[in-house]
Design an enzyme around this catalytic site. Structure first.
Site, PDB file in Angstrom:
ATOM      1  CB  THR A 136      -0.701   1.531  -6.615  1.00  0.00           C
ATOM      2  OG1 THR A 136      -1.714   0.544  -6.832  1.00  0.00           O
ATOM      3  CG2 THR A 136      -0.989   2.754  -7.455  1.00  0.00           C
ATOM      4  CG  ASP A 137       2.970   0.527  -2.397  1.00  0.00           C
ATOM      5  OD1 ASP A 137       1.917   1.133  -2.094  1.00  0.00           O
ATOM      6  OD2 ASP A 137       4.098   0.957  -2.092  1.00  0.00           O
ATOM      7  CD  GLN A 138      -0.620  -4.679   2.096  1.00  0.00           C
ATOM      8  OE1 GLN A 138       0.563  -4.968   2.178  1.00  0.00           O
ATOM      9  NE2 GLN A 138      -1.567  -5.305   2.778  1.00  0.00           N
ATOM     10  N   GLY A 154      -1.267   2.005  -1.598  1.00  0.00           N
ATOM     11  CA  GLY A 154      -2.013   2.838  -2.526  1.00  0.00           C
ATOM     12  C   GLY A 154      -1.176   3.894  -3.230  1.00  0.00           C
ATOM     13  CB  ILE A 155       1.946   5.460  -2.828  1.00  0.00           C
ATOM     14  CG1 ILE A 155       2.853   4.506  -2.051  1.00  0.00           C
ATOM     15  CG2 ILE A 155       1.117   6.298  -1.867  1.00  0.00           C
ATOM     16  CD1 ILE A 155       3.856   5.181  -1.140  1.00  0.00           C
TER      17      ILE A 155
END
Length: 141
Positions: free
Chosen positions: A13-15, A17-18
């Site tokens: 995930t990235d910053q 949240g996905i």
């Protein structure tokens, strides 16, 4: 048509949240390798016989994000096959919500380890038949 399920890990995930967009391409590859295994043609076996399957192109359209701990259900099929090249089509849905997450394609060819194209029908006729049958079955579905 082949179905592959993959739960999203936290590190993917990235910053926001996905799942980061680059992971979908990796998941396409994971699914493709599992499909080959299910067809009786594990990639390791093909490599051991001198066949490589380089990626010529890949595309992905993102529709609805997958989040940590959500499961992506990818369906894939051989969209085109001519004995030297093939194209895969992918469609991914969230197992939890049913929402369409992504669609994509990838293009490949068969080569020697020196990257010279191989005509499967001539050099590996039994494997050619497996690909041909899978492609015809996918068109019928």
């Amino acid at each position: 048509m082949f179905t592959f399920e993959r739960k999203a890990n936290y590190y993917e995930t990235d910053q926001m949240g996905i799942v980061h967009h680059s992971n979908y391409i990796r998941w396409f590859e994971e699914a493709r390798l599992e499909m080959l295994r299910a067809m009786g043609l594990p990639y390791k076996k093909m490599e051991d016989n001198g066949i490589l399957i380089p990626v010529l192109g890949v595309s992905c359209s993102y529709k609805h994000p997958i989040r940590f701990d959500e499961t992506l259900v990818l369906t894939l099929r051989i969209q085109n096959y001519n004995g030297v090249r093939f194209e895969m089509a992918y469609e991914g849905h969230s197992k939890e919500t049913g929402l369409l997450s992504c669609t994509g394609t990838s293009q490949h060819c068969f080569t020697t380890s020196a990257l010279k194209p191989i005509r499967m029908q001539k050099h590996f006729s039994a494997w050619h038949e497996v690909f041909l049958q899978a492609a015809e079955q996918d068109k019928a579905e």
